[in-house]
Structure formats: C-alpha cells, structure tokens
Design a protein around this motif. Structure first.
Motif, PDB file in Angstrom:
ATOM      1  N   GLN A   1       0.860  -1.172   0.000  1.00  0.00           N
ATOM      2  CA  GLN A   1       0.000   0.000   0.000  1.00  0.00           C
ATOM      3  C   GLN A   1       0.903   1.231   0.000  1.00  0.00           C
ATOM      4  OE1 GLN A   1      -3.468  -0.036   2.866  1.00  0.00           O
ATOM      5  NE2 GLN A   1      -2.324  -1.746   3.733  1.00  0.00           N
ATOM      6  N   ASN A   2       0.587   2.202  -0.815  1.00  0.00           N
ATOM      7  CA  ASN A   2       1.331   3.458  -0.868  1.00  0.00           C
ATOM      8  C   ASN A   2       0.579   4.455   0.007  1.00  0.00           C
ATOM      9  OD1 ASN A   2       3.232   5.301  -1.640  1.00  0.00           O
ATOM     10  ND2 ASN A   2       2.680   5.331  -3.807  1.00  0.00           N
ATOM     11  N   ARG A   3       0.851   4.403   1.296  1.00  0.00           N
ATOM     12  CA  ARG A   3      -0.059   4.981   2.281  1.00  0.00           C
ATOM     13  C   ARG A   3       0.728   5.485   3.491  1.00  0.00           C
ATOM     14  NH1 ARG A   3      -3.866   0.933   5.861  1.00  0.00           N
ATOM     15  NH2 ARG A   3      -4.766   2.523   7.235  1.00  0.00           N
ATOM     16  N   PRO A   4       0.202   6.479   4.208  1.00  0.00           N
ATOM     17  CA  PRO A   4       0.880   6.922   5.429  1.00  0.00           C
ATOM     18  C   PRO A   4       1.109   5.800   6.432  1.00  0.00           C
ATOM     19  CG  PRO A   4      -0.776   8.531   4.813  1.00  0.00           C
ATOM     20  CD  PRO A   4      -0.956   7.344   3.891  1.00  0.00           C
ATOM     21  N   THR A   5       2.251   5.867   7.112  1.00  0.00           N
ATOM     22  CA  THR A   5       2.552   4.886   8.158  1.00  0.00           C
ATOM     23  C   THR A   5       1.625   5.092   9.342  1.00  0.00           C
ATOM     24  OG1 THR A   5       4.863   5.191   7.471  1.00  0.00           O
ATOM     25  CG2 THR A   5       4.469   3.870   9.442  1.00  0.00           C
ATOM     26  N   TYR A   6       1.586   6.315   9.840  1.00  0.00           N
ATOM     27  CA  TYR A   6       0.607   6.713  10.856  1.00  0.00           C
ATOM     28  C   TYR A   6      -0.485   7.493  10.143  1.00  0.00           C
ATOM     29  CZ  TYR A   6      -1.559   9.801  14.319  1.00  0.00           C
ATOM     30  OH  TYR A   6      -2.462  10.505  15.078  1.00  0.00           O
ATOM     31  N   GLN A   7      -1.731   7.132  10.387  1.00  0.00           N
ATOM     32  CA  GLN A   7      -2.815   7.767   9.638  1.00  0.00           C
ATOM     33  C   GLN A   7      -3.995   8.061  10.538  1.00  0.00           C
ATOM     34  OE1 GLN A   7      -4.534   5.507   6.293  1.00  0.00           O
ATOM     35  NE2 GLN A   7      -4.315   7.371   5.077  1.00  0.00           N
ATOM     36  N   GLN A   8      -4.593   9.211  10.302  1.00  0.00           N
ATOM     37  CA  GLN A   8      -5.803   9.619  11.011  1.00  0.00           C
ATOM     38  C   GLN A   8      -6.972   9.723  10.031  1.00  0.00           C
ATOM     39  OE1 GLN A   8      -5.295  12.948  14.028  1.00  0.00           O
ATOM     40  NE2 GLN A   8      -3.532  13.332  12.707  1.00  0.00           N
ATOM     41  N   VAL A   9      -8.147   9.408  10.526  1.00  0.00           N
ATOM     42  CA  VAL A   9      -9.407   9.672   9.819  1.00  0.00           C
ATOM     43  C   VAL A   9     -10.276  10.440  10.805  1.00  0.00           C
ATOM     44  CG1 VAL A   9     -11.442   8.681   8.715  1.00  0.00           C
ATOM     45  CG2 VAL A   9      -9.225   7.553   8.459  1.00  0.00           C
ATOM     46  N   VAL A  10     -10.611  11.698  10.489  1.00  0.00           N
ATOM     47  CA  VAL A  10     -11.268  12.546  11.482  1.00  0.00           C
ATOM     48  C   VAL A  10     -12.431  13.337  10.885  1.00  0.00           C
ATOM     49  CG1 VAL A  10      -9.158  12.801  12.858  1.00  0.00           C
ATOM     50  CG2 VAL A  10      -9.677  14.476  11.104  1.00  0.00           C
ATOM     51  N   GLU A  11     -13.420  13.556  11.719  1.00  0.00           N
ATOM     52  CA  GLU A  11     -14.559  14.416  11.390  1.00  0.00           C
ATOM     53  C   GLU A  11     -15.140  14.930  12.706  1.00  0.00           C
ATOM     54  OE1 GLU A  11     -18.697  14.408   8.748  1.00  0.00           O
ATOM     55  OE2 GLU A  11     -17.792  12.513   9.390  1.00  0.00           O
ATOM     56  N   PHE A  12     -14.833  16.165  13.045  1.00  0.00           N
ATOM     57  CA  PHE A  12     -15.312  16.739  14.297  1.00  0.00           C
ATOM     58  C   PHE A  12     -16.725  17.295  14.111  1.00  0.00           C
ATOM     59  CE2 PHE A  12     -10.790  16.747  15.162  1.00  0.00           C
ATOM     60  CZ  PHE A  12     -10.712  16.516  16.528  1.00  0.00           C
ATOM     61  N   PRO A  13     -17.687  16.824  14.901  1.00  0.00           N
ATOM     62  CA  PRO A  13     -19.048  17.351  14.786  1.00  0.00           C
ATOM     63  C   PRO A  13     -19.323  18.543  15.696  1.00  0.00           C
ATOM     64  CG  PRO A  13     -19.057  15.419  16.192  1.00  0.00           C
ATOM     65  CD  PRO A  13     -17.625  15.622  15.758  1.00  0.00           C
ATOM     66  N   ALA A  14     -18.370  18.879  16.552  1.00  0.00           N
ATOM     67  CA  ALA A  14     -18.615  19.943  17.529  1.00  0.00           C
ATOM     68  C   ALA A  14     -17.333  20.711  17.787  1.00  0.00           C
ATOM     69  CB  ALA A  14     -19.170  19.365  18.830  1.00  0.00           C
ATOM     70  N   HIS A  15     -17.478  21.881  18.438  1.00  0.00           N
ATOM     71  CA  HIS A  15     -16.357  22.784  18.688  1.00  0.00           C
ATOM     72  C   HIS A  15     -16.576  23.451  20.035  1.00  0.00           C
ATOM     73  CE1 HIS A  15     -13.380  25.977  17.952  1.00  0.00           C
ATOM     74  NE2 HIS A  15     -12.950  25.267  16.923  1.00  0.00           N
ATOM     75  N   ARG A  16     -15.491  23.849  20.656  1.00  0.00           N
ATOM     76  CA  ARG A  16     -15.628  24.575  21.922  1.00  0.00           C
ATOM     77  C   ARG A  16     -16.410  25.865  21.725  1.00  0.00           C
ATOM     78  NH1 ARG A  16      -9.418  24.984  23.428  1.00  0.00           N
ATOM     79  NH2 ARG A  16      -9.230  24.485  21.224  1.00  0.00           N
TER      80      ARG A  16
END
Length: 953
Positions: free
Chosen positions: A938-953
């Motif tokens: 796989q040609n892919r990040p070694t450490y990887q995040q998948v994020v979607e924040f539904p809220a904020h301070r």
C-alpha cells in the motif's frame, strides 16, 4: 591467546543464556500498577467521552506494527524460535494491512475494523496496565492496543510520564537514534557495513561538537521568552522520565534484550551501563528526524553538472533550455495543493542570474569523509571479516542478529530527497454532515519498532493524542487536540544553498583543491575541522571483526564542505548551507503550541503556531468548521539575482540577507509569503508542488506526479458532494494500490502503440494485457485478501520490465549518454514498489514519488500532437516522429515481454525469485530483535488519522 579469548566468549555467552527466563523475563507490572478503578483519571464510565473531547467517537488512527517496541532477551528468543510477540507489539499490523483489500466496501460504520478509536481516555472496561511512575502522573494503557494515555496533575509530572512511557515503548530505538545523530552508531551497535554507511550518511549532514548541541539548548531557552523556558523545562522532565525507566528496567533486569546482545550489559552480573539521556541527545535526535523529513533544497552541484552536460551537448542557449525543461521548477501542469490560482513566489529563477559558480568540467570531486581505517574497516564493500561470538547451539537464532546492521542497508539516506506523507481534506460545504473530513498522515517508512509512537498526553496546558518521533515526544507532533486535528507532509522547498568558497593558504602560497583555508570578507581564514573517531569489536549480534576509523568534516562560515572543484582554474570548495543547521530543535515551540488548547482554538491560530516550525513541512488542519493549510520553514531571504538551483559564489553580495555565521541565522521570508489557505474546497498533498510560483527545490514536479492520484479522486468526490469519512478513505486507499505509470502514462504509451494495428502475436497479447489492466484501474491489488496474487499479474510484470527499458530507449539516444546519466543523478527513472533503489529501499511501501513519468508523458503527448504546457526542450521518442516512436516502444515492449518473473523480481533475503506479490510487499525493517509478517503493498501513510469533528468549543 586468540583461541582462549574465543572459548571465554563462548563460555560467557552460554552462561548468559543459561540464566533463562527468570532474570530476563518481561517487566513485572504489579509493583508499578494500580488496580483499575471507576474513578481512574482515564476511565470513561460506560464508555462516555471524557470532558473536552469534541470528536464524539469520529476520530480514528492507526500505527503499525504495534505500540510496544521494547523486548527483553527472552521475548526476542521467543520471536526467533516460535514466532511469538510481546503483547501489543504487532496488533495494529493486521487491521492496517487489511485495508488494501477491504477498502472497496468501507463504510463509516466499518472504519473501526481498520482504525483505532482515537477518542480521549480509556473506557472503564478497557483499562489495561496502569503505571504510576510518580504520584503526579498516571500512565494507562488500553487493553486493545496498549497505547499509553498519560495524565498528569502537574506540568513536570505530565512530561515525566511522557518520557517514562517513551522508555517503556522505545528505549532501544531512542538509544540507537541518538547515536546515529551523534555519528557514533558503529561504536554503539557494531561495525557492520550498513552501520558504517548510516553514520557516514547522517553525521556529515549535521556535524556538531557537544558545545554546539548545548548552545542550541541554551538558545531555545534564552531567546523564546516564556515558551522557550517552558519548552526546556518540559524537555528536561521528559529526559528525567526516560532515565527513570532506564534505571528501573536495568535494575529490574527487564530492559531491552538488544543491550545484552550488543555487549552493553552482562545478563549474569548486570554489569554494564545503559548511558543516561541528556538534553543534548534530544538535539541529536531532532537532527536525524528533521534531516530525513523536514529538509529541502541542496543538490546544486549535481544539478550544475547536468546543466554543464546539457550545454556541452546542445550549446549554451539550447542546452540551458533543455536543462530548464527537465528541471521543471515551476511547471504549469504540476499538481498543486493550492489549486485556486493563488501565487506565492519563492526561490524563483532570476531573469539574469548573477554570482553563479559553475565548476570547470571534470574538476568536481566529492569531499572525502573517512580516514585512518583499521581492521574490518579497511574492507569497504562485500562482506567484512567476521569474528563471531558464538552462542550455545540452542540459541543459534540470535547469533548475527545485526550482522547486516541494526538498520538494513538503504533504510535511510538523508542525502536523497525523501519527502513522503499524504493528506486529503474536504471542506464542510462538500460533505454529507456539513463538517470537514480529513484523512492524513506521514509516510515514515516501516520499522519494527516504528520510528513514531502513539500516545495521549493530558496535563496542565497540554491536551492531545497522536504520534511523536521516539526520543523527542514531549509533545504530540501529529494528531488531534480537543476539537481539532492536524498533520503534515514533507514540503521540501529550498532551504539549503550551495556556496563556492575560494580556497587559499595562510602562508600566501598558491592554493590547491585540498587546501583547508578559504577567503572570507577578504581574509584567508582556516576551516574548522570536526572529527568523530569510532571503533568496535564483535558481539553476539554483530560478528564484524574489530575495526575503527575517523570521520572528518570541514566547516566554514558558509556551511560544511561537500565537494571540491576548480572555477575558472581556481580551486574552490562547495559548501552546503542549511537554514535549520544549528536550529535542529527550534521547532519545539510550534509543537508546544499545537498541544496547547488555550492557544490553538481555530484555523488561524493553528497557522500562527505553524509559523514557529523551522523545518519544511506542509501543515494541514481540520475542526468542525474549517480546513486549513500552511507551509512552514526557515525560508532565507536571498539576493533576487541569485539562482537558488545552482551553486553561488561565496561573496557578501550573494549571502542570505542579514546572515550571521555565528548562529547560522538570517532574515526569513515573512509568514504572509508562505503558501497558506483556509477553506479551499479541498486540499491534497503527496509531496507535490505547493502553489503557483513556489519553485520546486528538486526535479520531478511536472505533469505526472503521485499527487495526481489523490487530486483526481478528491476533485471528483468534491464535485459530487456528500463526502464522508469512508468515501475519502476509499479515495486514499484506491490511490494507495494504483500504479502511477499505469494510470497516467500508459494511456499515451498505448495511443502511440495502437496508432497502427499490432500484428505480432506476442506483442498483441502484451498490449491486450496492458489495456485490460488500464481499464481495470491499473492497480497492484490482490484477487482476494491473502491470495498473494494480483488481479493482473502479467500486465504488472510487463510494466515493471518495460518502464526502464522504454525510458532509456526513448531518451538516451537524443540526450546522449553523459547528459542522460547526469539527469538520472538528479532524478531516478523509476520507483516501483518492487524496486530497491528508492529513498527507503525495497519493501518500503512508499513508491512513485521520484521518476521520469512526467518527462515521458510530456514527450509522448508532444509526439502525438497534443497540447503540452511547459514542454521538454525538444522531442525525444523517435526524434519526434510518431512511427519511429512507435517502433521504439514496440521494440522495448518485445524485450520486456521476454523477461521472466524471476528476471523481473530476482528475489532477496525475504522473497524467492519470481514472487511478484512478495517483491512489492511491505516488510517492517527490524531496528531491534523482533520481526513481523509481510503485508500487501500500500502506498499509504505509516501513521494515519481519519477525522470528522461534529462539535467545537
């Protein structure tokens, strides 16, 4: 005496191993552990998120092979004899590897199959081991992955805990890398040729005395106000935590077993020492990390040689035009992170360059580095003489554990451009939820243990979870905060220049190329000689016979000497001046800000924090409202008449503006001139060009770049709208198994080939196979998970065999051998997954970053009569004639079709000849005693995040 010494060493080894599991067992946890409690700092009752976590279960991450990176001697033995692994050392490998075949059916609900839950804290029913190294900090590890969640009630305690956790997970790795940074690897780990090569590659890039290292510590503390003082207090607490674990594990005899195998500690008497860590070690470690992933520019000498070769071939004017076309410093067809047309001029080519210092043809010689070789060091290639320290027959598996080096040859080469990592972000205007979505992470290669380590740090002024480079992890460097997430890709813009210093002799005699004085401000001044002498003796792990050598680097006020030459007949030394030299850890201030929830509250404050990162990185940010981008780096302000792509005369008129040689400081371009943006419809980065007029420091940013694999997919997703975490991850994953040549160059190759009917049966079959593969997505993907067979194996083999043959046959006749080789010295022609000549060698995952695909694409389109923006200086395939070009392609395809799988994939220590899947496969390079199973490419990040924040301070 020789025979007697051998018997004594064998007897000692036998006694060592006879000690058995009693003294070398995994560390006891009961004494340092508290019973899980519903009121534990990190427990989340009923799985509810702890306070200040605004991701609400929609943040995920992954870092193979596993959190645990230390292994005792008995655990190493178990791995070699039975294939067993310490707890949590390999449990993230399988889900990471499974995405290559599982992405097509991915949904938001199934993301957890392939990624960890990156929520803050640990659910009460998932609390695993708990350690309290001090009464003001607790380290809680979850049952599933063993990631350390560090919670402190004081700032010192929090950072002490981070250091202690780093010791628990990466003690041996940190020790290795501080010795690499100091140029002392062979003295520490043995004289294997790969170890020699590694320190010979790294130390000349950042050679320092101990006083130099301490001066950098002092400068951070003394010139950055309260944040600088706090940073060094945090760093000291972190070092104190490492040392506490170092001492406890040594006394408790549960330290990493590699220390025994390399002769540092005697397992019977426990004699020996694991040297204490100190603040200057962090500077040495930072120089390794920054040199690998945050550097940019340099290479002006080989670039000048290519220009001279082009001028020799075509004449001054035409040769310069041809060279510029291959240089592609501001190619109009290049994929850009900022695709809205915004311009950020930097390192641009002047209309009439001044101060150029092109060498006389044939006069360039590289600066010698190694002197006074003795013993095994006199053998520079092949297998050096060995004097094995024998272990008992029962433990044969541990003999020669590091005979090929603690890092396999080719694992790292800081002299080669190696920007890796990718990022995909989509604005909330185009997502299903209305909130931004991001999938991003660094490609740092695959090592066991990993160079990065996962951690969560919660304490006064710190609130973050993510990855940090082991040994400099007092802050999370890539990860998430309370209501935002961030990541980076290597940017590689030009922060390193080459100067030609005029040589002289102090006595006034005529200088020679090897003279060690140079002219500065009209005076003849001596170069400063920096030296490092290393010696080693054989151990159980590394049987390389005893040897030693001395490394020597000359330092000037314009940087360190890399080459010598003559310029108009006068001897000169070429020096490399890097803006981050003597500032290896200054970026700690920016990372401190990233982790501070009171500082980063939105996209703009994140960009302000990123301004404090001196290394060349592309930074990406996402929260529930915005996505943002900022390019960091100490970009020096140059004389506008200087061409940054070529060597420059060392004259005060051509120096960096405001340059101070004592501190290697200068004036830097203001933040407004760095590429940046908030809420572009989407951002992609795969180490491609940042923005219009932000000139590329190296070769290869043209019409075909692996960034196109992301850009094409994310643009289509954004146009359709309704983007989700799963759909963006699918786009990343599809790009990760796609052959760039097959997707973006093969269509033109087939158009040329099919401009007339192909009648030869063998060639007709080959063309049909390639066409079927192209229509099916040009992927290198298994037929099913675990099949170890690609869906189009013959087409993949054809492309791997054809590309180098085709490229040489198309370009070499027109360029001539000298110019062809000179250009290849600046940009390799291919970087397929199975090649062993990329920036990280074979089995490294990262592929298709550097190659001649853009050159081939532009040339073929020109021959076909297509419009080409930024064309090459002339046409090469068939000398521009379509029929002749077709003949060249078919002739080389005929050659390629005759190559067997065994010839295309010749095999190595991990794969038998002809095994296509294995040749591509990702194999974690052992940095310690543990090995891991191969996973599909796989040609892919070694450490990887998948994020979607539904809220904020």
């Amino acid at each position: 005496m020789r025979r007697r010494t051998g018997r004594l060493r064998t007897a000692a080894a036998a006694a060592l191993f006879a000690l058995g599991a009693t003294l070398l067992a995994p560390p006891p946890t009961a004494a340092a552990a508290a019973a899980p409690s519903p009121t534990l700092d990190f427990a989340r009752a009923g799985g509810a998120p702890i306070a200040n976590d605004y991701c609400q279960g929609q943040c995920g991450d992954i870092l193979p092979p596993g959190a645990t990176g230390n292994a005792t001697l008995m655990e190493i033995l178990g791995n070699k004899l039975f294939g067993t692994h310490p707890e949590h050392s390999t449990d993230q490998l399988a889900p990471y590897g499974a995405l290559a075949s599982g992405y097509q059916s991915l949904t938001d609900d199934t993301l957890g199959t392939f990624f960890n839950d990156a929520s803050f804290g640990v659910p009460a029913d998932q609390v695993g081991k708990v350690t309290t190294p001090r009464n003001d900090v607790t380290i809680t590890r979850d049952k599933k992955t063993g990631v350390p969640h560090i919670k402190g009630t004081t700032r010192y305690g929090t950072e002490f805990g981070a250091g202690y956790a780093a010791g628990q997970d990466r003690l041996w790795l940190m020790d290795l890398f501080r010795h690499i940074g100091r140029g002392e690897l062979t003295s520490f780990a043995g004289g294997a040729l790969a170890n020699q090569g590694l320190e010979q590659q790294f130390w000349p890039q950042a050679p320092y005395t101990e006083a130099d290292l301490q001066a950098q510590v002092d400068r951070i503390r003394d010139t950055n106000g309260e944040r600088g003082e706090l940073a060094m207090q945090d760093a000291q607490a972190y070092v104190d935590g490492i040392n506490a674990y170092r001492e406890q594990s040594k006394n408790g005899r549960y330290f990493p077993g590699e220390y025994v195998l390399t002769g540092h500690v005697d397992a019977i008497t426990n004699a020996g020492e694991i040297q204490p860590f100190k603040l200057t070690d962090l500077i040495a470690l930072a120089s390794v990390v920054g040199g690998l992933f945050g550097n940019g520019g340099g290479g002006e000498v080989p670039s000048a040689l290519a220009l001279l070769s082009a001028q020799q071939k075509y004449g001054i004017e035409k040769g310069t035009e041809v060279w510029e076309s291959f240089r592609e410093r501001n190619d109009p067809e290049a994929a850009k992170t900022l695709h809205d047309g915004s311009s950020f001029p930097y390192a641009v080519k002047p209309d009439r360059a001044k101060g150029m210092a092109l060498p006389d043809r044939g006069s360039v010689t590289p600066e010698p580095l190694v002197f006074d070789r003795t013993g095994a060091a006199t053998v520079k290639s092949g297998t050096p003489p060995r004097d094995p320290v024998k272990a008992p027959k029962k433990y044969k598996k541990l003999e020669g554990l590091f005979k090929d080096g603690v890092l396999p040859e080719g694992s790292f080469d800081p002299t080669r451009r190696r920007g890796m990592s990718n990022a995909l972000l989509v604005s909330g205007k185009h997502t299903a939820s209305g909130h931004p979505v991001a999938v991003f992470g660094p490609q740092t290669g695959y090592f066991a243990p990993q160079l990065l380590m996962l951690q969560e740090i919660q304490g006064p002024g710190i609130s973050a979870r993510g990855a940090s480079f082991a040994g400099v992890g007092m802050y999370v460097q890539l990860g998430r905060g309370q209501d935002y997430s961030w990541s980076a890709t290597s940017a590689g813009q030009d922060i390193t220049d080459t100067f030609a210093v005029e040589l002289c002799n102090a006595d006034g005699s005529a200088p020679a190329k090897d003279s060690t004085s140079y002219r500065y401000r009209g005076a003849c001044v001596p170069m400063e000689k920096l030296e490092r002498t290393n010696s080693w003796k054989p151990t159980i792990a590394d049987p390389t016979a005893a040897g030693s050598y001395r490394m020597q680097v000359f330092r000037t006020k314009y940087g360190t000497v890399t080459h010598r030459a003559t310029l108009d007949g006068k001897p000169v030394a070429y020096t490399a001046q890097r803006s981050t030299y003597r500032h290896e850890a200054d970026s700690i201030i920016g990372f401190q800000m990233f982790n501070d929830p009171s500082y980063v509250r939105d996209a703009k404050s994140f960009q302000k924090a990123a301004e404090h990162i001196g290394y060349a990185f592309n930074w990406f940010y996402a929260d529930s409202r915005d996505i943002a981008y900022y390019n960091s780096g100490l970009n020096p302000v140059r004389n506008p008449d200087v061409d940054p792509s070529l060597p420059v005369k060392a004259d005060d008129a051509y120096e960096w503006k405001g340059y101070d040689p004592a501190t290697n400081a200068a004036e830097y371009t203001p933040s407004a001139q760095h590429p940046q943006s908030v809420n572009q419809d989407y951002y992609i980065s795969w180490n491609n060009k940042q923005a219009k007029d932000y000139d590329s420091a190296g070769y290869g940013n043209g019409s075909v770049h692996r960034g196109n694999l992301l850009d094409d997919r994310v643009r289509a997703l954004t146009k359709d709208g309704g983007v989700t975490r799963a759909s963006l991850t699918r786009a990343m994953s599809e790009a990760a198994v796609t052959d760039l040549r097959g997707e973006d160059v093969l269509p033109e190759l087939l158009r040329v080939v099919n401009s007339k009917p192909v009648t030869d049966p063998r060639l007709k079959t080959a063309v049909q196979q390639l066409e079927a593969w192209r229509k099916d997505g040009a992927q290198r993907r298994e037929t099913a998970a675990g099949s170890h067979t690609y869906t189009h194996p013959d087409a993949v083999r054809l492309m791997d065999a054809w590309w180098p043959l085709m490229t040489e046959a198309v370009f070499k006749p027109g360029l001539g051998g000298d110019l062809y080789d000179a250009l290849r010295a600046n940009l390799g022609i291919d970087e397929s997954p199975s090649s062993g000549h990329g920036p990280t060698g074979a089995h490294a995952g990262s592929a298709f970053q550097y190659g001649w695909w853009s050159y081939a694409d532009k040339d073929l389109r020109a021959v076909l009569g297509d419009k080409v923006a930024g064309p090459l200086g002339r046409q090469y395939c068939g000398n521009g004639e379509l029929s002749a070009c077709r003949d060249t392609l078919l002739a080389t395809l005929q050659q390629a079709s005759g190559k067997t799988a065994e010839q295309v994939y010749p095999g190595d220590d991990s794969c038998k000849a002809g095994d296509q899947w294995c040749a591509d496969a990702i194999i974690h390079r052992t940095v310690g005693g543990l090995t891991h199973a191969a996973i599909s490419w796989q040609n892919r990040p070694t450490y990887q995040q998948v994020v979607e924040f539904p809220a904020h301070r």
